[in-house]
Design a protein around this motif. Structure first.
Motif, PDB file in Angstrom:
ATOM      1  N   GLY A   1       0.793  -1.223   0.000  1.00 20.37           N
ATOM      2  CA  GLY A   1       0.000   0.000   0.000  1.00 20.37           C
ATOM      3  C   GLY A   1       0.822   1.268   0.000  1.00 20.37           C
ATOM      4  O   GLY A   1       1.938   1.314   0.512  1.00 20.37           O
ATOM      5  N   ASP A   2       0.254   2.317  -0.590  1.00 19.14           N
ATOM      6  CA  ASP A   2       0.844   3.652  -0.552  1.00 19.14           C
ATOM      7  C   ASP A   2      -0.295   4.664  -0.508  1.00 19.14           C
ATOM      8  O   ASP A   2      -1.464   4.290  -0.360  1.00 19.14           O
ATOM      9  N   SER A   3       0.028   5.937  -0.633  1.00 19.37           N
ATOM     10  CA  SER A   3      -1.011   6.964  -0.499  1.00 19.37           C
ATOM     11  C   SER A   3      -2.007   6.946  -1.650  1.00 19.37           C
ATOM     12  O   SER A   3      -3.128   7.451  -1.516  1.00 19.37           O
TER      13      SER A   3
ATOM     14  N   ASN B   1      -2.841   3.931  -3.538  1.00 18.53           N
ATOM     15  CA  ASN B   1      -3.581   2.687  -3.361  1.00 18.53           C
ATOM     16  C   ASN B   1      -3.249   2.128  -1.975  1.00 18.53           C
ATOM     17  O   ASN B   1      -2.298   1.365  -1.802  1.00 18.53           O
ATOM     18  N   SER B   2      -4.023   2.542  -0.984  1.00 15.49           N
ATOM     19  CA  SER B   2      -3.753   2.125   0.388  1.00 15.49           C
ATOM     20  C   SER B   2      -4.379   0.761   0.668  1.00 15.49           C
ATOM     21  O   SER B   2      -5.276   0.302  -0.058  1.00 15.49           O
TER      22      SER B   2
ATOM     23  N   TYR C   1       6.957   5.520   1.875  1.00 20.59           N
ATOM     24  CA  TYR C   1       6.306   4.786   2.950  1.00 20.59           C
ATOM     25  C   TYR C   1       7.019   3.446   3.145  1.00 20.59           C
ATOM     26  O   TYR C   1       7.061   2.618   2.234  1.00 20.59           O
TER      27      TYR C   1
ATOM     28  N   TYR D   1       1.058   1.943   3.653  1.00 23.05           N
ATOM     29  CA  TYR D   1      -0.039   2.853   3.988  1.00 23.05           C
ATOM     30  C   TYR D   1      -1.299   2.030   4.247  1.00 23.05           C
ATOM     31  O   TYR D   1      -1.790   1.338   3.364  1.00 23.05           O
TER      32      TYR D   1
ATOM     33  N   GLY E   1      -5.124   2.409   4.888  1.00 23.01           N
ATOM     34  CA  GLY E   1      -6.151   3.424   4.710  1.00 23.01           C
ATOM     35  C   GLY E   1      -7.293   3.263   5.694  1.00 23.01           C
ATOM     36  O   GLY E   1      -7.371   2.295   6.459  1.00 23.01           O
TER      37      GLY E   1
ATOM     38  N   TYR F   1       2.414   4.598   7.458  1.00 24.13           N
ATOM     39  CA  TYR F   1       1.350   5.563   7.727  1.00 24.13           C
ATOM     40  C   TYR F   1       0.057   4.773   7.902  1.00 24.13           C
ATOM     41  O   TYR F   1      -0.243   3.872   7.111  1.00 24.13           O
ATOM     42  N   SER F   2      -0.705   5.097   8.930  1.00 22.13           N
ATOM     43  CA  SER F   2      -1.957   4.368   9.153  1.00 22.13           C
ATOM     44  C   SER F   2      -3.100   5.307   9.477  1.00 22.13           C
ATOM     45  O   SER F   2      -3.020   6.115  10.404  1.00 22.13           O
TER      46      SER F   2
END
Length: 265
Positions: A106-108, A110-111, A139, A145, A147, A178-179
């Motif tokens: 995941g990233d910002s 596609n979390s 990340y 990430y 979401g 990041y969560s």
């Protein structure tokens, strides 16, 4: 907090969790023939092909993906990166990931917004080591990430992170960089070495936490019943420039659970 230093970090992690020796561990991965009453006698089998196993299942609530390998983690990373949304994953075996290439999930853009059930198992030796500071990834963690609506629960991860940050904003955590989701009953072991270096633009911001770099999201989400046993090291190394002359905004936020808590709960 403390740093677990052992020739068998996975064994020490299991000891910390008060598991009954290695009864829950896969005999495909670990040689338990000499365990007796000494957990440190556990060893990896010399021939181990379990990390090539693919995901099994279709990711639905009735037929979740069964994850038991590094290859499966990377396959899951690709699925989420291609837009897979509400998927269900069960960690069906412990994973030895030391020295393997693992891609964050995941990233910002596609979390991860699925449900990850760790089944009280452990991923040992999750490793990130980057020498370059000119990269696009911001990340770092098992999950890059998580979401809103995403859940990671009942999981332990022993990690070895050496991250070299350049300019820009970066997020690093053993469970998640990041969560905005829900992290429950997770434990972290090992360590993170975060180095800011060769900063040549006008800002650099880094969030580093053992469980997650940033814990954010609305009420009802956050980190619950989780603990950290990892050590975090932060360093600034400017080999090419004088930082004071090159940068106007240098910020490092670090914490033993989260580097920053923006959760509204």
């Amino acid at each position: 907090h403390r740093n677990i230093q052992s020739t068998n970090a996975c064994a020490e992690a299991i000891r910390e969790l008060n598991y009954s020796y290695f009864n829950n561990f896969s005999k495909n991965v670990f040689d338990v023939t000499n365990i007796n009453n000494d957990i440190t006698n556990v060893a990896l089998k010399p021939i181990n092909n379990i990390n090539t196993k693919k995901l099994v299942g279709n990711g639905s609530i009735s037929n979740p993906y069964m994850l038991e390998s590094v290859s499966g983690i990377n396959e899951l990373s690709s699925l989420v990166g291609s837009g897979a949304a509400r998927i269900y994953i069960n960690l069906s075996d412990n994973i030895e990931a030391t020295g393997k290439i693992v891609n964050s999930i995941g990233d910002s853009i596609n979390s991860f917004v699925g449900i990850f059930n760790g089944n009280n198992k452990i991923i040992n030796g999750l490793t990130y080591f980057n020498k370059e500071t000119n990269y696009t990834q911001n990340y770092f963690g098992l999950f890059g990430y998580v979401g809103e609506g995403g859940t990671v629960r009942d999981l332990s991860v022993s990690a070895n992170f050496v991250i070299n940050f350049g300019s820009n904003v970066n997020y690093t955590g053993i469970i998640a960089g990041y969560s905005r989701g829900y992290i429950s009953n997770c434990s972290t072991f090992g360590g993170i070495i975060a180095v800011l270096q060769n900063i040549n633009q006008n800002y650099a911001i880094s969030y580093v936490g053992a469980v997650c770099g940033v814990n954010a999201g609305r009420s009802g989400y956050g980190i619950v019943d989780s603990k950290n046993n990892a050590t975090i090291y932060i360093a600034i190394s400017d080999e090419e420039n004088v930082i004071s002359a090159q940068i106007t905004n240098l910020s490092i936020y670090a914490g033993l659970i989260a580097g920053a808590n923006l959760n509204s709960a």
